[in-house]
Structures are given as C-alpha cells and as structure tokens.
Design an enzyme around this catalytic site. Structure first.
Site, PDB file in Angstrom:
ATOM      1  N   GLY A   1      58.226 120.409  49.012  1.00  0.00           N
ATOM      2  CA  GLY A   1      57.708 121.610  48.365  1.00  0.00           C
ATOM      3  C   GLY A   1      57.826 121.552  46.852  1.00  0.00           C
ATOM      4  O   GLY A   1      56.873 121.873  46.131  1.00  0.00           O
TER       5      GLY A   1
ATOM      6  N   HIS B   1      71.433 111.620  65.242  1.00  0.00           N
ATOM      7  CA  HIS B   1      71.954 110.600  64.335  1.00  0.00           C
ATOM      8  C   HIS B   1      73.267 110.050  64.878  1.00  0.00           C
ATOM      9  O   HIS B   1      74.140 110.809  65.266  1.00  0.00           O
ATOM     10  CB  HIS B   1      72.173 111.219  62.955  1.00  0.00           C
ATOM     11  CG  HIS B   1      72.347 110.227  61.865  1.00  0.00           C
ATOM     12  ND1 HIS B   1      73.423 109.377  61.812  1.00  0.00           N
ATOM     13  CD2 HIS B   1      71.579 109.918  60.796  1.00  0.00           C
ATOM     14  CE1 HIS B   1      73.302 108.599  60.746  1.00  0.00           C
ATOM     15  NE2 HIS B   1      72.187 108.909  60.109  1.00  0.00           N
TER      16      HIS B   1
ATOM     17  N   ARG C   1      68.525 104.295  64.905  1.00  0.00           N
ATOM     18  CA  ARG C   1      69.322 105.462  65.274  1.00  0.00           C
ATOM     19  C   ARG C   1      69.269 105.800  66.751  1.00  0.00           C
ATOM     20  O   ARG C   1      70.296 106.103  67.354  1.00  0.00           O
ATOM     21  CB  ARG C   1      68.831 106.665  64.485  1.00  0.00           C
ATOM     22  CG  ARG C   1      69.152 106.500  63.044  1.00  0.00           C
ATOM     23  CD  ARG C   1      68.619 107.610  62.198  1.00  0.00           C
ATOM     24  NE  ARG C   1      69.051 107.349  60.831  1.00  0.00           N
ATOM     25  CZ  ARG C   1      68.735 108.103  59.807  1.00  0.00           C
ATOM     26  NH1 ARG C   1      67.962 109.147  59.960  1.00  0.00           N
ATOM     27  NH2 ARG C   1      69.173 107.799  58.609  1.00  0.00           N
TER      28      ARG C   1
ATOM     29  N   GLU D   1      59.221 117.344  56.248  1.00  0.00           N
ATOM     30  CA  GLU D   1      59.722 117.287  57.622  1.00  0.00           C
ATOM     31  C   GLU D   1      59.007 118.282  58.535  1.00  0.00           C
ATOM     32  O   GLU D   1      59.001 118.120  59.761  1.00  0.00           O
ATOM     33  CB  GLU D   1      61.240 117.547  57.615  1.00  0.00           C
ATOM     34  CG  GLU D   1      61.898 117.262  58.948  1.00  0.00           C
ATOM     35  CD  GLU D   1      63.422 117.387  58.924  1.00  0.00           C
ATOM     36  OE1 GLU D   1      64.020 117.249  57.835  1.00  0.00           O
ATOM     37  OE2 GLU D   1      64.005 117.614  59.996  1.00  0.00           O
TER      38      GLU D   1
ATOM     39  N   LEU E   1      63.001 110.999  52.948  1.00  0.00           N
ATOM     40  CA  LEU E   1      62.886 111.302  51.517  1.00  0.00           C
ATOM     41  C   LEU E   1      61.584 110.705  50.999  1.00  0.00           C
ATOM     42  O   LEU E   1      60.843 111.316  50.234  1.00  0.00           O
ATOM     43  CB  LEU E   1      64.085 110.726  50.769  1.00  0.00           C
ATOM     44  CG  LEU E   1      65.464 111.230  51.233  1.00  0.00           C
ATOM     45  CD1 LEU E   1      66.571 110.633  50.372  1.00  0.00           C
ATOM     46  CD2 LEU E   1      65.534 112.750  51.179  1.00  0.00           C
TER      47      LEU E   1
HETATM   48  C1  LIG Z   1      72.769 115.502  56.041  1.00  0.00           C
HETATM   49  C2  LIG Z   1      71.432 114.860  55.921  1.00  0.00           C
HETATM   50  C3  LIG Z   1      71.312 113.602  55.347  1.00  0.00           C
HETATM   51  C4  LIG Z   1      70.069 112.975  55.226  1.00  0.00           C
HETATM   52  N1  LIG Z   1      70.002 111.754  54.633  1.00  0.00           N
HETATM   53  C5  LIG Z   1      68.774 111.178  54.453  1.00  0.00           C
HETATM   54  C6  LIG Z   1      68.644 109.938  53.767  1.00  0.00           C
HETATM   55  O1  LIG Z   1      69.626 109.347  53.318  1.00  0.00           O
HETATM   56  N2  LIG Z   1      67.417 109.423  53.602  1.00  0.00           N
HETATM   57  C7  LIG Z   1      66.296 110.057  54.082  1.00  0.00           C
HETATM   58  O2  LIG Z   1      65.208 109.546  53.884  1.00  0.00           O
HETATM   59  N3  LIG Z   1      66.390 111.236  54.726  1.00  0.00           N
HETATM   60  C8  LIG Z   1      67.597 111.825  54.917  1.00  0.00           C
HETATM   61  N4  LIG Z   1      67.686 113.029  55.562  1.00  0.00           N
HETATM   62  C9  LIG Z   1      66.465 113.733  55.963  1.00  0.00           C
HETATM   63  C10 LIG Z   1      65.822 114.405  54.768  1.00  0.00           C
HETATM   64  O3  LIG Z   1      66.820 114.856  53.889  1.00  0.00           O
HETATM   65  C11 LIG Z   1      64.973 115.593  55.142  1.00  0.00           C
HETATM   66  O4  LIG Z   1      64.130 115.270  56.187  1.00  0.00           O
HETATM   67  C12 LIG Z   1      64.113 116.017  53.969  1.00  0.00           C
HETATM   68  O5  LIG Z   1      64.888 116.160  52.816  1.00  0.00           O
HETATM   69  C13 LIG Z   1      63.366 117.280  54.253  1.00  0.00           C
HETATM   70  O6  LIG Z   1      62.708 117.711  53.080  1.00  0.00           O
HETATM   71  P1  LIG Z   1      61.690 118.915  53.113  1.00  0.00           P
HETATM   72  O7  LIG Z   1      61.210 119.087  51.737  1.00  0.00           O
HETATM   73  O8  LIG Z   1      60.669 118.676  54.163  1.00  0.00           O
HETATM   74  O9  LIG Z   1      62.539 120.173  53.601  1.00  0.00           O
HETATM   75  P2  LIG Z   1      63.883 120.852  53.056  1.00  0.00           P
HETATM   76  O10 LIG Z   1      64.525 120.099  51.979  1.00  0.00           O
HETATM   77  O11 LIG Z   1      64.693 121.180  54.262  1.00  0.00           O
HETATM   78  O12 LIG Z   1      63.391 122.185  52.396  1.00  0.00           O
HETATM   79  C14 LIG Z   1      62.941 123.265  53.121  1.00  0.00           C
HETATM   80  C15 LIG Z   1      62.575 124.354  52.150  1.00  0.00           C
HETATM   81  O13 LIG Z   1      61.887 125.380  52.831  1.00  0.00           O
HETATM   82  C16 LIG Z   1      62.447 126.627  52.535  1.00  0.00           C
HETATM   83  N5  LIG Z   1      62.255 127.468  53.702  1.00  0.00           N
HETATM   84  C17 LIG Z   1      62.501 127.174  55.005  1.00  0.00           C
HETATM   85  N6  LIG Z   1      62.134 128.188  55.786  1.00  0.00           N
HETATM   86  C18 LIG Z   1      61.639 129.136  54.979  1.00  0.00           C
HETATM   87  C19 LIG Z   1      61.082 130.421  55.205  1.00  0.00           C
HETATM   88  N7  LIG Z   1      60.933 130.915  56.433  1.00  0.00           N
HETATM   89  N8  LIG Z   1      60.694 131.134  54.128  1.00  0.00           N
HETATM   90  C20 LIG Z   1      60.817 130.639  52.858  1.00  0.00           C
HETATM   91  N9  LIG Z   1      61.309 129.425  52.609  1.00  0.00           N
HETATM   92  C21 LIG Z   1      61.715 128.689  53.654  1.00  0.00           C
HETATM   93  C22 LIG Z   1      63.875 126.363  52.185  1.00  0.00           C
HETATM   94  O14 LIG Z   1      64.353 127.393  51.356  1.00  0.00           O
HETATM   95  C23 LIG Z   1      63.750 125.030  51.461  1.00  0.00           C
HETATM   96  O15 LIG Z   1      63.416 125.263  50.123  1.00  0.00           O
HETATM   97  C24 LIG Z   1      68.924 113.648  55.701  1.00  0.00           C
HETATM   98  C25 LIG Z   1      69.038 114.900  56.283  1.00  0.00           C
HETATM   99  C26 LIG Z   1      70.275 115.516  56.407  1.00  0.00           C
HETATM  100  C27 LIG Z   1      70.362 116.850  57.062  1.00  0.00           C
END
Ligand SMILES: Cc1cc2nc3c(=O)[nH]c(=O)nc-3n(C[C@H](O)[C@H](O)[C@H](O)COP(=O)(O)OP(=O)(O)OC[C@H]3O[C@@H](n4cnc5c(N)ncnc54)[C@H](O)[C@@H]3O)c2cc1C
Ligand code: FES
Lengths: 259, 637
Positions: free
Chosen positions: B45, B266, B330, B425, B441
């Site tokens: 985002g 995981h 994994r 995701e 990422l």
């Molecule tokens: C502990 C951990 C370690 C990880 N390590 C790795 C790694 O080393 N390498 C790798 O590639 N991946 C890793 N991952 C996976 C990766 O981090 C995530 O898949 C990725 O960051 C998701 O990014 P995103 O932007 O899709 O969502 P997110 O970063 O989850 O962001 C979601 C956003 O949506 C907003 N949101 C959600 N619902 C609503 C709603 N209803 N209304 C308004 N806003 C909302 C939230 O506020 C947030 O801003 C890891 C995940 C975890 C949990």
C-alpha cells in the site's frame, strides 16, 4: 502471582483522567505484560466493565505501537525492551504496578493509555526522506557504501517511532527521534543532496509541534527500546549548524527555496 | 463468473514489456483529475500510494494503526529476494522464476511469477536510492544470504529487520507525498465496506476509530493492500489487528476469493507456552543458514539438549533432504517437524517443539559473528523464553504465518470487480500453494512500485466515469449496512468474550485445517464453525458504544468476519482433493509422505464466488498451464 494495578483511565481527550485500582490475580510469570492486561480486560468485560484501552499491534517489539509508562519508566523496568516484549517475570508477586500513558504536550491522550503521536509522522513528512521517485534509481551497487557507515545508519534506522524518548524527556523533546532519521540519511551517500535542507525542515517541524528543547540529559537513550544512541543528536546538531551557514550561501547566490 | 487472467501473448520474457507498451496511458495533465483510494500502508500500500501520487494522481490512503509506518510489513525479519546475481553463483531472473513456480508447487501463474522475478532487480535499486541500510560487505557492496528453497544466495537483508527498513523506505516516500499534499492519509480508519456503483468499485465506507464516525469516501478506483487473513487461526505471527475484513467485504460484493486454503505454516516459531498466549513469534528462516534442526532419536527423551550425545540426535532435515538440508522449503520443514513430534520425539514441556541449534556455528564462526548476523533475533528469543540461545538450543515449532490465498486478480492485479485492485499479501497471485522465504516483501513492493502504477493508468484511461456523490443510493446503502452490523454487534450483550470465540475458531482451524488435513476433519470443521458463529451472534459481549474509541467493537467485527472466512477455507480445502504445497491432504501422499499433486484435475486456481447469505459459494476455475517450468514432482532430496 498476584499483582495490584493502578491504571490511568480517561474516557476521551476532553475528560479528566484518574488512576483506578485493579487486582490482577493468578498471573503467570511467563505472560507478556500485554497478555496480563488481556486477562485483566477479559475479566473486566465479564464483570460488565469497560476494558482498559491500550495500543498494541505486532507484539514483537518492532511496530512501535505499544508504549506506556510503567512505574514511572517508559516501557517499564527492562532495558531495551518494549512493553509488548516485557514479561511478568520482571515483576514480583505482590508488586504494585502504576500504568499511565506517555505524557507530553505533543502527544494528547485519546483514551486511557492511548495517545496521538501524529506529530512524529509530520516531522518525517517535513523532510525525513530521500527524494527518489519510483523508477529513477541507478543500480544498487553503483555507489559503494563503507560498511561502517551502513552499520551506523542501520543503528539509527532501528528507531521504531514509539515515542518513549519523548515520554522520558523532562522537556518532552523529540530530538532523539528526529536525529535518528537525520543521522541515518546523512550517513549514506544517497542522502547527501538533501542533507542540510532536510535537517532544517525537520527541526522546524519539530518546533512547530510543541516538543520541548533538548538539554542533553540522555533519558531518551536510556529508555529507547532499540538503544538508539544520543550520538545521533550530536550529528543532528552539527548538520543543523552547517545548514544555517549553507542557507546563507544559498541566499547569497539566490537559490534559497530551491530545496 | 468469467475469469479472464488477461495474460499478454508472446514469449514469457517479453510479456510485461509488450504489455506496458500496449496499455493506455493517462495524459500527465489529466492525472490530477483522477482519484484513487488505497487501503493499507504496508509494503504494497505505501509503495503503491507513493508511486501513484508521484505520477500525479490524487490518492487517499487508509490504515488502522495510528501511523502508516506500523503496518505489519514492519515485522518481516529475514530478507527480500532479488535476481541480482551479485554473488556470481548462477542466479538469474529465470532461476528465480523457476524456483518460485516450483516452490509454489505449480499452483501459480507463470506469467505473473516471471514478471515478479524480472522486477525484483529494480526493487533493490529503488530501496537503496531511498536510503534503506541493507547489510554490506567490507568493500561497500551489498551482502546476501540464502533462504529456503533456493541453492543460490539472493536474499538482501538489513540485520534481522528487513521488513522494517523496507517499510520505512516506502513510508518515507509516502510521507513525502503527504507533505506535498498529493496523498491524504487517514490513520486509525478502518474500512468496513466496499462501495460498488454500476458494477465498478467506486469507494469505501470507513469508521474513524477515534470518534466512531462512519464516512463515505469515493474515488475512481480502489486498491486493497490490506495484508493476509492468517489471524483466522487466532495464534499466528501476524499483528493482533491484522484482519480479513476488507477483502471479505469485497468478496461479498463480487470479488472472487482464490485458493483460500493455501495458508502457510512457518516451521520456525517460538512454541506455545500457555493458555493465555496471544500471539506466536517468528524466528526468521534466515536462522536456518547457520542453525541445525534436530530432535532426540529416542522417544520420550528427558535429558536436556546438551546432555544428549551427537549419535543420539536426529538431524532429520539433513537426513531426509540432503540437497537442501536445513533450508528445505517451509511446507516440507513444517510437516517434518509435526511428524517427529507426532512420533513422540518433540522437545520442551509440551512435546511440541524441535531444537534449532547454533552450537556448531558458534564453534565455527564465533559468538561475535553469529551475534552480528542474528543478534536481535537471539535477544527477542531470550526476552520471550528466558533462555539464552547462545548457550542452549532454541526450541521452535510451526505456526501460521502467511496466506498465499487471497482475492483473485488478473495480470493487471484487478479483481473480478472492475476498478477494485488488490496488491500485496491480500491477493492470491504469485506464490501458488507455498511461498518461498523472502518472496513476500519482493511481491508487495513489485506490486506497489512497479505494477499498479501502470495497470491502474490503463484502467483509468480506458474507462468512462460517471460523476458520483455520497448521496448515491449504493453509497448510502453500504453505509447503512455497516451501521446495522455495528448496532447488531453492540446489542447482543451476551456472556462470552470476543476472544473466547476467536480462540475457539483458531483451535478448530489449527486442528482441522492446519498442517495436515483430511476429508473427515474438514467435514467436521464445516459443522463446527457455523455452530460457533451462531453462538457468537447470540452470546458475545461487546462493551462500550459505537461513537467512541472502542477496541472491543473493532475486534468483534474482525472476529465476525473470521468466523465466515474460516468456513470458506475449510470448504476450499475439502474440495481440493489433492496435496500441493502447504495444502496437505493425508489421503493424497507419496509413499514417503510427500505431497502428491493431481495435475490432471487440479492444476487450476479455485476462485470462489459469493452466492448470497446461507448459500454455498460457487467454485470457479482458472486453469493453469506450464510452458516454461515443466510439471514434475517437487523434490528437495
Ligand atoms: C513475523 C513475520 C516475518 C516475515 N518475514 C518475511 C521475510 O523475511 N521476507 C518476506 O519476504 N516476507 C516476510 N513476511 C511476510 C511479509 O512481511 C508480508 O507478507 C508482507 O509484508 C505483507 O505486506 P502487505 O503490504 O501486503 O500487508 P501489511 O504490511 O500487512 O499491511 C496491511 C495494511 O492494511 C491495513 N489494513 C488492514 N485491514 C484494514 C482495514 N480493514 N481498514 C483499513 N486498513 C486496513 C493495515 O493498517 C496495514 O497498513 C513476514 C511476515 C511476518 C508476519
Ligand atoms: S506492539 Fe509492536 S512494538 Fe509493541
């Protein structure tokens, strides 16, 4: 273990707050502090009371959402540990624990233990970035960065923006937070073009947000969960002084405002 | 429902290039006339909102945390993949593409994955330009490490805080645009409904989480970047607030939900300790570069780890998968851990744990080097368990971590609702049935920086928009539905806490639809979940009011949605009668217990279509074809 809590309760920004006493019985030392509050809140709900509002999200010490003052210390007794990573084994059976929100003019309380930290975002928006529009970058290895600089930049960049530094400071200054970003970007070659205009803008915004001045007490570093060093404040000060000289030169050649 | 993936024609290496040329462009002067809503400020985002604002669009961005910098991407530890081949170890765009398709067990779209691999290279350039302090070698060049499922070192990292640093880079780009007035940021705002007008996504209904006020926001397109729905399992490595609400609302308005049962467990997380447990903490996969995984050979072993001699230890991953060893992917590592624990060889007080041991690495490299690489992870482990991993091996166990499933999107990342795009995701796109480490990422940033800014332009340029206002009946109806749902939640006034229902659901999901699944278990879950849901609506207690900051109300809404999402996950798992990647159906396995795919019948994406309250959703199918990576049984031996 059994604990007595004194928790700051405040209905909303306008209402007056006060401490309320709760007994937290049967607490396991392996619980995290927030899990202990979960248990207390579950009990409150079942007794028909309003649960305690407290900010948290990742619960692994990295998002910076959690943060309360515990017995007078931001994030509680354990060094380099956020509230969510603090465990009840850091306390003893029978302890009394006082929990209150960050206290700072720039962080108004929203409810109970939750405050508004939007001021920190605005400091970043003012200049805490490198202007590198998407698509404009050259190859990542085109400019080597000495490992030492990269490591120091990373130390500063570890800041999680929780605001504990402000809460711990007797002047409620945001200097550690601001300097961490100034230092990180200033240590990298990519950050050089905007280095001096950045520090000026960020400091100006910091002043606008009713944070206090830094008087070098170092309480900020002591409570920082990521051990961000006050050395960064020295870096900011140096850059800030230089920026005033450079600005003068810019005015002299008529380019002020170009940044 | 028609599922047109809109994959460009031509050879795979040229598809994206050709597509970029074929797409319509919006005249630069006209861009400011368009408005775009981005829900979510994680990697996907934030990078998307910033990049679109840089192009000149008017962007509104929403997140539920108090600052966009806190999105759960911040928690990613280990690293991000890119086919830079800086290590000269034989990496290439093609190899990353190949590894990802194979790693996903042949359940992703080749064209999308190829584009991802292609863009991976640009991501690293972009992040370095923003000042992301990646780890470097003494010569000043970027360092790499290895991750599971790969035989090359292509993972870039910033200590154990890669997600944090990448997100802060994107966040700073976003804040820059906020400062310039091109993005309007709405923190502490939760999206509770999607507004669809004349068949197009035109806005959202949000709740201001401080005042409780409901607001309508309209735009020309809506981008959902709301992350994964793994909290359906209650215990997971997600942030407590992570939810499925945004995508579930979109699903109910017509967006197909693809492969919901592809949920990743995981292998290396800190084991559960007690009933009060609220979340599980990941220990990054990068630890498996140096840590060795083992359990005692003896069942019911009671000696401490240090007292068990070498020959009585079973380094089962090295034994079973000699080629990949501790870096087996994994899904495979998690199942192997489950198996040894099921055999009674698990360690720790609950018997649900295996050792991750650094003794050899510390002896070889010294504690200093190990500390430099993993110091913050070791510290985090010590904080939680009160044990020092420099001295005793870590205990780890699998936990829910990621969702490969998500809203179905075409090559342009648009869902089945025109104008509703899904990135990061939250969509199903690139990881098939199993995601490789360090690839989320990469995908989030590829989607946000380099795909959506182009594809959204094509949509905007080729669509004629009617002017709509907040009074539009569809907008008002959506808002009224949200009001109604909130009122209902607040008025149940039952005797059970919200968390008790969430725990119960999580327990069912973990036991019936976790690391291994079978028909009987899934059918049982499909009986149990609706029953819990019914009880929830009769007996939940949601204290407080709607017009104030009310964390209970927020939580109740999310759990209500999880209670529906869980059912769809189980249904999908039941109807996918094969094993693939993370979806392991006990009925379908090879002689040595590996996943047995059925390519003849299941080489497809299952895209579920909402059919109305109380009706069984419709299972649509997008066939997958493999022209470049030949279908074969995945082997990591
Ligand atoms: C502990 C951990 C370690 C990880 N390590 C790795 C790694 O080393 N390498 C790798 O590639 N991946 C890793 N991952 C996976 C990766 O981090 C995530 O898949 C990725 O960051 C998701 O990014 P995103 O932007 O899709 O969502 P997110 O970063 O989850 O962001 C979601 C956003 O949506 C907003 N949101 C959600 N619902 C609503 C709603 N209803 N209304 C308004 N806003 C909302 C939230 O506020 C947030 O801003 C890891 C995940 C975890 C949990
Ligand atoms: S909840 Fe994220 S740092 Fe504590």
């Amino acid at each position: 273990m059994n604990i007595t809590l004194h928790v700051w309760r405040q209905k909303d920004a306008k209402s007056k707050g006060r401490f309320v006493k709760y007994e937290a019985d049967d607490i396991s030392p392996d619980m995290s502090f927030l899990e202990m509050l979960d248990v207390v809140n579950e009990r409150l709900v079942l007794e028909g009371e309003e649960p305690i509002a407290v900010d948290h999200d990742c619960r692994e010490g990295i998002c910076g959402t959690c943060g309360v003052v515990i017995n007078g210390r931001a994030h509680g007794p354990r060094e380099r540990t956020t509230v969510c990573q603090l465990h009840m084994r850091s306390f003893r059976d029978g302890d009394a624990i006082w929990i209150e929100p960050w206290r700072a003019k720039a962080f108004p309380v929203i409810k109970d233990l939750i405050v508004d930290r939007g001021a920190l975002d605005r400091i970043i928006a003012a200049g805490g970035f490198i202007s590198a529009p998407t698509g404009s970058a050259s190859d990542a290895n085109a400019i080597p960065v000495p490992k030492e600089n990269a490591d120091l930049a990373m130390d500063a960049a570890a800041c999680i923006g929780c605001g504990a530094c402000v809460a711990a400071c007797r002047n409620a200054s945001a200097m550690l937070f601001t300097s961490a970003k100034v230092a990180q970007l200033g240590l990298l070659p990519q950050g050089q073009p905007e280095r001096y205009i950045r520090v000026k803008k960020m400091v100006a915004q910091m002043d606008l947000e009713s944070f206090g001045n830094c008087t070098n007490h170092g309480d900020c570093e002591a409570v920082c969960p990521k051990a961000v060093s006050v050395d960064n404040i020295a870096r900011l000060n140096r850059d800030f002084i230089k920026s005033t000289l450079i600005a003068d030169r810019r005015v002299a050649v008529g380019v002020e405002g170009a940044g | 429902m028609e599922l047109n993936a809109k994959i460009p024609s031509g050879p795979i290496e040229g598809k994206w290039e050709k597509h970029r040329f074929d797409m319509n462009l919006v005249n630069p002067a006209n861009k400011r006339k368009y408005s775009i809503i981005v829900v979510g400020s994680g990697l996907a985002g934030a990078s998307g909102a910033a990049s679109m604002a840089e192009l000149g669009y008017n962007v509104k961005c929403f997140c539920y945390q108090d600052s966009p910098r806190r999105a759960h991407s911040i928690a990613a530890q280990g690293g991000i993949n890119a086919a830079k081949n800086y290590q000269n170890d034989g990496d290439s765009v093609y190899r990353l593409f190949y590894d990802t398709v194979k790693g996903g067990d042949y359940r992703s779209r080749e064209a999308n994955v190829y584009r991802l691999a292609e863009l991976s290279v640009e991501i690293i350039d972009q992040c370095v330009a923003q000042g992301v302090p990646f780890a470097r070698e003494y010569g000043g060049l970027l360092d790499n490490r290895s991750f599971g499922g790969a035989l090359v070192s292509r993972t870039f990292y910033a200590r154990g805080q890669t997600g944090q640093q990448l997100l802060l880079g994107a966040y700073q780009a976003l804040e820059r645009q906020i400062g310039l007035g091109k993005v309007k940021m709405y923190s502490r705002h939760e999206m509770l409904e999607l507004i669809v007008i004349d068949g197009r996504a035109r806005g959202i209904v949000v709740r201001d989480m401080v005042s409780g006020e409901l607001g309508i926001h309209l735009a020309d397109a809506v981008v959902l970047a709301t992350g994964g729905y793994g909290n359906v399992f209650f215990l997971s490595t997600y942030a407590k607030g992570a939810n499925g609400t945004a995508i579930w609302r979109a699903y109910k308005r017509g967006a197909a939900f693809a492969d919901p049962c592809f949920t990743q467990i995981h292998p290396t997380c800190i084991p559960v300790t007690g009933e009060y447990q609220s979340k599980l903490t990941l220990m990054s996969e990068s630890l498996r570069n140096d840590g060795r995984i083992w359990v005692p050979k003896q069942k019911g072993e009671s000696r401490p780890a240090g007292a068990i001699p070498e020959e009585e230890r079973d380094y089962y991953l090295e034994r079973l998968y000699p080629a990949f060893g501790n870096l087996a992917p994994r899904d495979i590592s998690s199942r192997a851990a489950k198996r040894v624990c099921d055999e009674g060889r698990g360690v720790g007080p609950t018997g649900l744990g295996v050792y991750l041991d650094f003794a050899d690495a510390i002896q070889r490299l010294g504690a200093g080097v190990i500390g430099e690489k993993y110091g913050n992870l070791f510290e985090m482990y010590e904080r939680i368990t009160d044990e020092d991993p420099y001295k005793v091996p870590m205990r780890i166990f699998p936990a829910t971590h990621y969702t490969m499933g998500g809203l179905w999107v075409d090559y342009n990342l648009m869902s089945t609702i025109p104008g509703c795009f899904v990135i990061g995701e939250a969509n199903f796109s690139d990881h098939g049935a199993n995601r490789l480490g360090a690839s989320a990422l990469m995908q989030g940033l590829a989607d946000g920086y380099f795909v959506i800014p182009y594809t959204i332009g094509d949509y905007l340029a080729s669509t004629k928009f009617e002017k709509v206002s907040e009074d539009h009946p569809q907008a008002q109806a959506a808002k009224a539905e949200v009001e109604e749902r909130i009122k209902r939640l607040l008025s149940v006034n039952g005797k059970c806490t919200i968390m008790s229902f969430h725990r119960e659901l999580g327990q069912i999901m973990w036991e019936h639809c976790g690391m291994s699944r079978n028909r009987a278990l899934l059918e049982e879950a499909l009986q149990k979940i609706p029953a819990v849901r019914e009880r929830f609506w009769e007996d939940v207690r949601v204290p407080g009011d709607g017009d104030e900051l009310n964390q209970s109300l927020e939580y109740a809404g999310r759990v209500a949605d999880f209670l529906e999402i869980g059912e769809l996950i189980c249904l999908d798992a039941l109807e996918r009668e094969e094993s693939c990647g993370a979806h392991f159906r006990e009925e379908y396995q090879t002689e040595d217990g590996e996943a047995l795919r059925d390519d003849e019948n299941y080489a497809h994406v299952a895209a579920w279509e909402y059919a109305g309250e109380g009706k069984k959703p419709i299972r649509n199918v997008e066939p997958l074809t493999f022209e470049y990576v030949p279908l074969e049984q995945r082997s990591y031996k």
